[in-house]
Design a protein around this motif. Structure first.
Motif, mmCIF file in Angstrom:
data_model
loop_
_atom_site.group_PDB
_atom_site.id
_atom_site.type_symbol
_atom_site.label_atom_id
_atom_site.label_comp_id
_atom_site.label_asym_id
_atom_site.label_seq_id
_atom_site.Cartn_x
_atom_site.Cartn_y
_atom_site.Cartn_z
ATOM 1 N N PRO A 50 39.054 43.860 51.192
ATOM 2 C CA PRO A 50 38.325 43.374 49.714
ATOM 3 C C PRO A 50 37.792 44.751 49.055
ATOM 4 C CG PRO A 50 36.616 43.046 51.761
ATOM 5 C CD PRO A 50 38.028 43.612 52.258
ATOM 6 N N LEU A 51 38.215 44.917 47.848
ATOM 7 C CA LEU A 51 37.993 46.205 47.095
ATOM 8 C C LEU A 51 37.495 45.963 45.825
ATOM 9 C CD1 LEU A 51 41.211 48.036 48.562
ATOM 10 C CD2 LEU A 51 38.856 48.127 49.282
ATOM 11 N N SER A 52 36.727 46.869 45.414
ATOM 12 C CA SER A 52 36.121 46.681 43.681
ATOM 13 C C SER A 52 36.372 48.048 42.986
ATOM 14 C CB SER A 52 34.799 46.600 43.806
ATOM 15 O OG SER A 52 34.255 45.624 44.642
ATOM 16 N N PHE A 57 40.477 45.140 35.708
ATOM 17 C CA PHE A 57 39.923 45.754 34.485
ATOM 18 C C PHE A 57 39.786 44.521 33.339
ATOM 19 C CE2 PHE A 57 40.205 49.998 36.497
ATOM 20 C CZ PHE A 57 38.816 50.352 36.248
ATOM 21 N N PHE A 58 40.908 43.696 33.549
ATOM 22 C CA PHE A 58 40.891 42.602 32.563
ATOM 23 C C PHE A 58 39.971 41.375 33.067
ATOM 24 C CE2 PHE A 58 44.848 44.455 31.209
ATOM 25 C CZ PHE A 58 45.116 44.083 29.878
ATOM 26 N N GLY A 59 39.745 41.527 34.106
ATOM 27 C CA GLY A 59 38.654 40.511 34.805
ATOM 28 C C GLY A 59 39.470 39.280 35.406
ATOM 29 N N VAL A 60 40.700 39.616 35.928
ATOM 30 C CA VAL A 60 41.484 38.755 36.602
ATOM 31 C C VAL A 60 41.577 39.138 37.987
ATOM 32 C CG1 VAL A 60 43.837 37.540 36.809
ATOM 33 C CG2 VAL A 60 42.845 38.451 34.464
ATOM 34 N N PRO A 61 41.414 37.991 38.831
ATOM 35 C CA PRO A 61 41.414 38.192 40.497
ATOM 36 C C PRO A 61 42.926 38.627 40.633
ATOM 37 C CG PRO A 61 40.206 36.149 40.070
ATOM 38 C CD PRO A 61 40.856 36.794 38.748
#
Length: 262
Positions: A238-240, A114-118
């Protein structure tokens, strides 16, 4: 993207052997700062505490809070300029779709996304019986998972994997030799087998999946996370955080019939 700085967290607590195994491996090539709970906060999901106490630790920072607290505190103020968040390595697997929202390990990776960090969540499957959690583990037993995490940090980030994926849920078996375990892309198992039994004023909850795992009899086919670890492979799902919704004509028709007040 190239990776230089890593935020390491977990839900087993900052002194857990799995976290130290990952720290030992990753700090060889990266600048690693740990922001982890003071004590075990397993299975708390994405619970936030609001206000948390912090103490300096030889590996970074110990937080009186949850894994989600650690990620928000870490990315929000303590170490905001990191390239990847790694959560783990958890003592015990986080397999199956039903664990994703419950696991503190996975929830830390979700919070980072949610922070945009992998982010990568990493867990070790421990075969045996219902007393598996009592087992004392060595750093070496985490080698399959730490090898996989190190590889994914180096290669998945530069290959653009995280342009379409928010986080990776990694699970692997304990290492019994120096030979690397193969990795397999997997889907989380959809099987759910929890139940409850009442005995007077008490209700006992049962997760029967673990019994199936110990017996090696899960019905999951190749390509599913549980099957992979039972086959001696490292599972990489791999998830979103916002999976795409499928068009639903029935719901569209239903909502068209709703008449709002004038």
């Amino acid at each position: 993207m190239s990776v230089e700085r890593i935020l390491l967290t977990n839900d087993d607590g900052i002194d857990a052997v799995g976290l130290h195994a990952l720290y030992e491996r990753l700090s060889e090539n990266y600048e690693v700062t740990t922001v982890a709970p003071v004590e075990d906060r397993s299975a708390v999901g994405r619970v936030l505490s609001g206000t948390v106490d912090i103490a300096e630790h030889e590996l970074g920072y110990a937080i009186e809070g949850t894994p989600a607290d650690c990620v928000v505190a870490g990315l929000g103020t303590l170490v905001p300029e990191v390239d990847v968040v790694v959560s783990g390595c958890n003592k015990g697997a986080n397999l199956g779709a039903y664990t994703l929202g419950r696991s503190g390990t996975v929830s830390a990776a979700v919070e980072a996304a949610f922070f945009g960090v992998p982010a990568i969540a990493a867990s070790l499957y421990i075969p045996g019986d219902e007393d598996w959690w009592k087992r004392e583990l060595s750093h070496a037993e985490f080698a399959h998972v730490t090898d996989a995490v190190e590889f994914l940090i180096e290669r998945a980030t530069t290959a653009g994997v995280f342009e379409t994926v928010d986080y990776l849920n990694v699970n692997g078996p304990p290492a019994e030799s120096d030979r690397r375990a193969p990795m397999r892309i997997t889907d989380p198992s959809p099987i759910y087998d929890l139940g409850a039994e009442r005995d007077g004023d008490r209700i006992e909850l049962h997760d029967r999946i673990w019994g199936r795992m110990f017996d090696g009899e899960v019905p999951d086919p190749v390509g599913v996370d549980r099957r992979a670890v039972l086959d001696g492979e490292v599972s990489v799902s791999p998830l979103s955080i916002t999976p795409p919704s499928e068009p639903n004509g029935t719901l569209e028709t239903l909502l068209a019939e709703y008449e709002p007040d004038a």
